[in-house]
Design an enzyme around this catalytic site. Structure first.
Site, PDB file in Angstrom:
ATOM      1  N   LYS A  87     -12.908 -14.554  20.485  1.00 26.42           N
ATOM      2  CA  LYS A  87     -12.089 -13.740  19.806  1.00 26.42           C
ATOM      3  C   LYS A  87     -12.988 -12.879  18.780  1.00 26.42           C
ATOM      4  O   LYS A  87     -13.650 -13.433  18.150  1.00 26.42           O
ATOM      5  CB  LYS A  87     -10.928 -14.579  18.718  1.00 26.42           C
TER       6      LYS A  87
ATOM      7  N   ASP B  58     -12.166 -10.986  23.691  1.00 24.04           N
ATOM      8  CA  ASP B  58     -10.945 -10.431  23.350  1.00 24.04           C
ATOM      9  C   ASP B  58     -10.932  -9.711  21.959  1.00 24.04           C
ATOM     10  O   ASP B  58     -10.975 -10.539  20.956  1.00 24.04           O
ATOM     11  CB  ASP B  58      -9.917 -11.565  23.319  1.00 24.04           C
TER      12      ASP B  58
ATOM     13  N   GLU C 274     -11.142  -7.614  26.643  1.00 19.44           N
ATOM     14  CA  GLU C 274      -9.680  -7.791  26.797  1.00 19.44           C
ATOM     15  C   GLU C 274      -9.209  -6.951  25.551  1.00 19.44           C
ATOM     16  O   GLU C 274      -9.728  -7.119  24.550  1.00 19.44           O
ATOM     17  CB  GLU C 274      -9.244  -9.056  26.585  1.00 19.44           C
TER      18      GLU C 274
ATOM     19  N   ASP D 198      -3.874  -6.205  27.316  1.00 14.94           N
ATOM     20  CA  ASP D 198      -2.889  -7.227  27.172  1.00 14.94           C
ATOM     21  C   ASP D 198      -1.964  -6.638  26.292  1.00 14.94           C
ATOM     22  O   ASP D 198      -0.590  -6.489  26.595  1.00 14.94           O
ATOM     23  CB  ASP D 198      -3.865  -8.405  26.157  1.00 14.94           C
TER      24      ASP D 198
ATOM     25  N   LYS E  17       2.097 -12.317  29.575  1.00 16.66           N
ATOM     26  CA  LYS E  17       2.423 -13.162  28.755  1.00 16.66           C
ATOM     27  C   LYS E  17       3.993 -13.463  28.693  1.00 16.66           C
ATOM     28  O   LYS E  17       4.551 -12.469  28.574  1.00 16.66           O
ATOM     29  CB  LYS E  17       1.768 -13.327  27.566  1.00 16.66           C
TER      30      LYS E  17
END
Length: 363
Positions: A162, A190, A218, A243, A267
């Site tokens: 992250k 990400d 991402e 995403d 998701k």
């Protein structure tokens, strides 16, 4: 098998340690759990996390929409009428995707129970064992390095860092982790919308020049900045994944027609459930685009549903289903089996969930 009742519960589980992204810091998983009860005595489970910074959903909105809009439409519906139930849920309200996903996964759970098979078999049945990455919370380079080393020690060969909190600092974070874990570990980055397009191109090109070898990047830019996402994708060699830019099948079509990304992340909480996720995956497959199946910060109910979907489809080639590992305890009896990076399923029908402890009913 008819739906006789739908009950709503709260579930609060502390995390082992704070989980940080560029968008938020979380200390407790505060979930909405639902149980659908049938006239045959069977129970289907669903779950929705409140992720207001991404989906716009809170526990109050999730519970309100389920209680007041969705539940009245489903009582006495035959569970095998999947198409009808999907559209009853879908048309109950605009948006509110997390609430819709929670109810729909419970319906699919019951449908698979009725057929006497695990859920992944009725969704496609491609495989029954999976491998997930592990996300490393955004922190100082030193702390991220230590977390990454522990993850590798625990058997993970794919890490997701992250980042997105200062693009120059993000370079330091990645360098520290790459140096610590070596070149054989796959590392995904990400940014959670944390970079500007030109910043993203600059940092990714630097990574490429230094042979840091990110597997993918991402959501480097803001969710609504499709042109910015395309700009990044067009100006770097590293694959770019959408995403937060992708919720619906329509979003998927727009992104892929624009050639704005190389990969997509589905998701359930963004898509509004399994039915819509299947549509998005089919569109991506038609375009030759592979899919990651991810999750929010969720307990094991909804992540189990996501894992069943991932196991069902060949085009879902990457998994980010590690969320239950961040919880200090697992209140879910049954569901997917997590053994380090490996995910498998019990020999049980539906989602394979037997019970959930520490639920508080919401009336």
């Amino acid at each position: 098998m008819k739906i006789k009742d739908l009950k709503i519960f709260s579930l609060n589980v502390p995390l082992k340690k704070e989980f940080k992204t560029s968008l938020r810091t979380v200390k407790t998983a505060a979930e909405t759990i639902i149980k659908i009860e049938t006239d045959t005595g069977q129970v289907g489970f669903g779950e929705a996390p409140p992720t207001a910074v991404i989906t716009g959903d809170t526990n109050q909105s999730i519970r309100g929409i389920i209680k007041n809009k969705i539940k009245p439409l489903l009582i006495d519906e035959e569970i095998e009428n999947i198409e009808k139930i999907h559209f009853l849920i879908e048309e109950s309200a605009v948006n509110n995707n997390s609430a819709k996903a929670a109810v729909e996964m419970a319906v699919y759970d019951l449908f698979a129970q009725k057929l006497g098979v695990p859920l992944y078999k009725i969704l496609g049945g491609y495989q029954n064992k999976l491998v997930s990455d592990l996300s490393i919370s955004v922190n100082s380079p030193a702390e991220m390095k230590e977390d990454a080393l522990q993850a590798v020690k625990d058997g993970y060969q794919v890490l997701k860092l992250k980042v997105g909190k200062g693009y120059q600092k993000d370079l330091e974070r990645f360098r520290a982790v790459r140096k610590a874990v070596g070149d054989q570990i796959k590392i995904r980055l990400d940014a959670n919308q944390g970079w500007q397009p030109k910043e993203a191109v600059s940092i990714i090109k630097t990574m490429e020049a230094e042979n840091l070898n990110p597997e993918l990047i991402e959501q480097p830019v803001k969710a609504a900045d499709y042109e910015g996402l395309k700009f990044v994708r067009d100006n770097v060699l590293t694959p770019v994944m959408a995403d937060e830019s992708l919720f619906s099948a329509q979003d998927c079509l727009r992104l892929l027609k624009m050639q704005a990304c190389d990969l997509i992340n589905i998701k359930l909480m963004k898509a509004g459930g399994i039915y819509n996720a299947l549509k998005i995956n089919a569109i991506a497959e038609a375009y030759g685009i592979e899919v990651m199946l991810g999750s929010m910060l969720e307990a094991k109910v909804s992540v189990t549903a996501a894992a069943h979907l991932a196991a069902a489809k060949k085009n879902i080639t990457r998994l980010d289903l590690d969320a239950p590992l961040y919880l200090a305890e697992d209140p879910v009896v049954g569901g997917m089996i997590i053994n380090g990076p490996e995910i498998s399923f019990p020999a049980k029908n539906g989602l394979g969930i037997e019970d959930i402890y520490n639920l508080i009913e919401v009336v």
